[in-house]
Design a protein around this motif. Sequence first.
Motif, mmCIF file in Angstrom:
data_model
loop_
_atom_site.group_PDB
_atom_site.id
_atom_site.type_symbol
_atom_site.label_atom_id
_atom_site.label_comp_id
_atom_site.label_asym_id
_atom_site.label_seq_id
_atom_site.Cartn_x
_atom_site.Cartn_y
_atom_site.Cartn_z
ATOM 1 N N CYS A 77 0.824 -1.215 0.000
ATOM 2 C CA CYS A 77 0.000 0.000 0.000
ATOM 3 C C CYS A 77 0.855 1.260 0.000
ATOM 4 O O CYS A 77 0.524 2.240 -0.668
ATOM 5 C CB CYS A 77 -0.944 0.008 1.204
ATOM 6 N N LYS A 78 1.939 1.247 0.736
ATOM 7 C CA LYS A 78 2.840 2.403 0.747
ATOM 8 C C LYS A 78 3.421 2.652 -0.633
ATOM 9 O O LYS A 78 3.524 3.797 -1.082
ATOM 10 C CB LYS A 78 3.966 2.200 1.763
ATOM 11 N N GLN A 97 0.810 4.169 -2.901
ATOM 12 C CA GLN A 97 0.665 5.595 -2.617
ATOM 13 C C GLN A 97 1.757 6.400 -3.318
ATOM 14 O O GLN A 97 1.488 7.453 -3.910
ATOM 15 C CB GLN A 97 0.742 5.867 -1.111
ATOM 16 N N LYS A 98 2.981 5.928 -3.253
ATOM 17 C CA LYS A 98 4.089 6.610 -3.935
ATOM 18 C C LYS A 98 3.839 6.660 -5.435
ATOM 19 O O LYS A 98 4.062 7.680 -6.081
ATOM 20 C CB LYS A 98 5.411 5.895 -3.665
ATOM 21 N N ALA A 114 1.024 6.600 -7.015
ATOM 22 C CA ALA A 114 -0.080 7.496 -7.339
ATOM 23 C C ALA A 114 0.405 8.944 -7.457
ATOM 24 O O ALA A 114 -0.157 9.735 -8.225
ATOM 25 C CB ALA A 114 -1.174 7.385 -6.279
ATOM 26 N N LYS A 115 1.448 9.286 -6.738
ATOM 27 C CA LYS A 115 1.998 10.645 -6.806
ATOM 28 C C LYS A 115 2.917 10.830 -8.007
ATOM 29 O O LYS A 115 3.051 11.940 -8.520
ATOM 30 C CB LYS A 115 2.788 10.954 -5.528
ATOM 31 N N CYS A 150 -5.514 -1.801 -1.134
ATOM 32 C CA CYS A 150 -4.629 -0.774 -1.676
ATOM 33 C C CYS A 150 -5.228 -0.039 -2.874
ATOM 34 O O CYS A 150 -4.701 0.993 -3.278
ATOM 35 C CB CYS A 150 -3.299 -1.391 -2.066
ATOM 36 N N TYR A 195 -6.060 3.897 -2.978
ATOM 37 C CA TYR A 195 -5.080 4.940 -3.252
ATOM 38 C C TYR A 195 -5.044 5.318 -4.731
ATOM 39 O O TYR A 195 -4.491 6.358 -5.089
ATOM 40 C CB TYR A 195 -3.693 4.507 -2.794
ATOM 41 N N ALA A 238 -9.124 8.523 -7.490
ATOM 42 C CA ALA A 238 -9.010 9.975 -7.215
ATOM 43 C C ALA A 238 -10.165 10.721 -7.818
ATOM 44 O O ALA A 238 -10.847 10.279 -8.649
ATOM 45 C CB ALA A 238 -7.696 10.492 -7.763
#
Length: 65
Positions: A24-25, A28-29, A31-32, A59, A62, A65
């Motif tokens: 999941c972390k 998230q990275k 997605a940015k 996950c 994330y 959007a």
Amino acid sequence: MARAMYEYTKTVLNKVSFDATLFCKEVQKAAKRLLPHELEELRIFINSLIYEQPELNQCLIYLKA
């Protein structure tokens, strides 16, 4: 270069798919970092991983959007 980032992200996600929290972390990275059309491709890729490991399902939030 952006395509290289997408391929790198897929490699990392494959390597950390054993741990849902770490996965999941990394999502998230990603997605940015990634472009919108790459995020759609990543969603398809993650869905194929979820088919084999359902615990990774959490996950996907994330990527919405």
